[in-house]
Design an enzyme around this catalytic site. Structure first.
Site, short mmCIF file in Angstrom:
data_model
loop_
_atom_site.label_atom_id
_atom_site.label_comp_id
_atom_site.label_asym_id
_atom_site.label_seq_id
_atom_site.Cartn_x
_atom_site.Cartn_y
_atom_site.Cartn_z
N HIS A 181 0.83 -1.20 0.00
CA HIS A 181 0.00 0.00 0.00
C HIS A 181 0.87 1.25 0.00
CE1 HIS A 181 -3.39 -2.43 2.10
NE2 HIS A 181 -3.81 -2.12 0.89
N ILE A 262 2.01 -10.49 8.74
CA ILE A 262 0.99 -10.55 7.67
C ILE A 262 0.80 -9.15 7.06
CG2 ILE A 262 -0.21 -12.66 8.32
CD1 ILE A 262 -2.25 -10.96 9.88
N CYS A 268 -3.03 0.42 9.79
CA CYS A 268 -4.06 -0.51 9.30
C CYS A 268 -5.06 -0.89 10.39
CB CYS A 268 -3.44 -1.80 8.80
SG CYS A 268 -1.86 -1.61 8.00
C1 CIR Z 1 -3.48 -7.65 3.48
O1 CIR Z 1 -2.62 -8.11 2.72
O2 CIR Z 1 -4.51 -7.14 3.06
C2 CIR Z 1 -3.26 -7.72 4.98
N1 CIR Z 1 -2.56 -8.92 5.30
C3 CIR Z 1 -2.48 -6.53 5.46
C4 CIR Z 1 -3.26 -5.24 5.28
C5 CIR Z 1 -2.51 -4.06 5.74
N2 CIR Z 1 -3.34 -2.90 5.66
C6 CIR Z 1 -2.89 -1.68 5.47
O3 CIR Z 1 -1.71 -1.48 5.19
N3 CIR Z 1 -3.76 -0.68 5.51
#
Ligand code: CIR
Length: 276
Positions: A181, A262, A268
């Site tokens: 992201h 992860i 997030c």
């Molecule tokens: C994903 O790959 O969607 C989740 N494991 C991690 C999401 C992280 N979210 C963010 O950076 N806003």
């Protein structure tokens, strides 16, 4: 005189809207987070430790003056603790987004009722584009959206149209290849001050902004969050913490080892907002 003072105060409040928050929504990590999406295998997260870290995160937010809602865990969605990806919360409106990861698409509908309970205006994007909150960096000046494997041009265009009635300017920029992201590599420190990796700082996205670069080798520190008078940063990045303190900010470090496995950073884990 009193009127001028009140006006000055109002301007200050308006211009700090991108980091002054009264509310946050989080979601308790599910046991299924062991199956959370990740680009590389760094081992499975330990869910008991993740739950302890999550509790510390909630308490730290409360300590910064934020009223925190903790939603129930959703076992059917392993990544549902990363609530930031499901919505964009601005003072006037909450926008329910469209995650680009197929296993995460259903998380938005699960977030909508929580938003409707605090916002009088909630908009739901309908597609066909996709857009995840991790790609959206709201500054004191504009809404920057990184195009990524999760966020498409059509998604950015739909968001831009949706926010036009409130006068927000939405600017699409590139998320570097291989980066999950846009905010994996950048955070807001103040209205026009950004913490970013050198790679993102060099991309040209932050022209006209002051950029504090993370120390090379500490790229994961770029996902931090300014909340009221504090910057929350992940533990383990002393060089970058020193740079942020040097730039004049108060830092509180929080453990994030299990979410990191992860691909989840501190931003997030919450939706942060002050509904007007
Ligand atoms: C994903 O790959 O969607 C989740 N494991 C991690 C999401 C992280 N979210 C963010 O950076 N806003």
């Amino acid at each position: 005189m009193a009127t001028q003072e009140a006006h000055r105060r109002e301007i200050r409040l308006v211009s700090e809207a991108s980091f002054r928050f009264t509310h946050a929504i989080t979601r308790r990590p599910p046991r299924s987070a062991v199956m959370g999406l990740r680009a590389e295998n760094q081992g499975d997260p330990d869910i008991d430790t993740m739950l302890v870290h999550h509790q510390q995160y909630v308490e730290a937010m409360e300590g910064a003056g934020v009223s925190v809602t903790v939603l129930d865990a959703l076992e059917e969605f392993p990544d549902s603790l990363f609530v930031e990806d499901t919505a964009l919360c601005l003072p006037e409106v909450a926008v329910v987004l469209r995650p680009g990861a197929p296993t995460r698409a259903g998380e938005s509908a699960a977030m909508a009722p929580a938003l409707a309970s605090v916002y009088s205006t909630v908009i739901e994007l309908v597609g066909p584009g996709t857009i995840e909150g991790g790609d959206i960096l709201t500054t004191g000046r504009e809404v920057l959206v990184g195009l990524s494997e999760r966020t498409t041009l059509a998604g950015v265009e739909e968001l831009s149209k949706a926010l036009a009635p409130w006068g927000y300017s939405v600017r699409g920029v590139e998320t570097p290849a291989g980066v999950l992201h846009f905010k994996t590599e950048s955070s807001l420190l103040a209205d026009t001050t950004i913490l970013a990796t050198r790679q993102l700082a060099d991309s040209g996205a932050f022209e006209g902004y002051t950029v504090v670069e993370v120390q090379p080798g500490e790229e994961a520190a770029a996902n931090s969050i300014r909340v009221n008078d504090v910057v929350f940063m992940p533990q383990g990045f002393p060089g970058t913490v020193a740079r942020v303190r040097e730039a004049g900010f108060s830092v509180v470090e929080l453990p994030n080892s299990e979410c990191h496995k992860i691909d989840g950073g501190l931003s997030c884990l919450s939706l942060r907002f002050s509904p007007s």
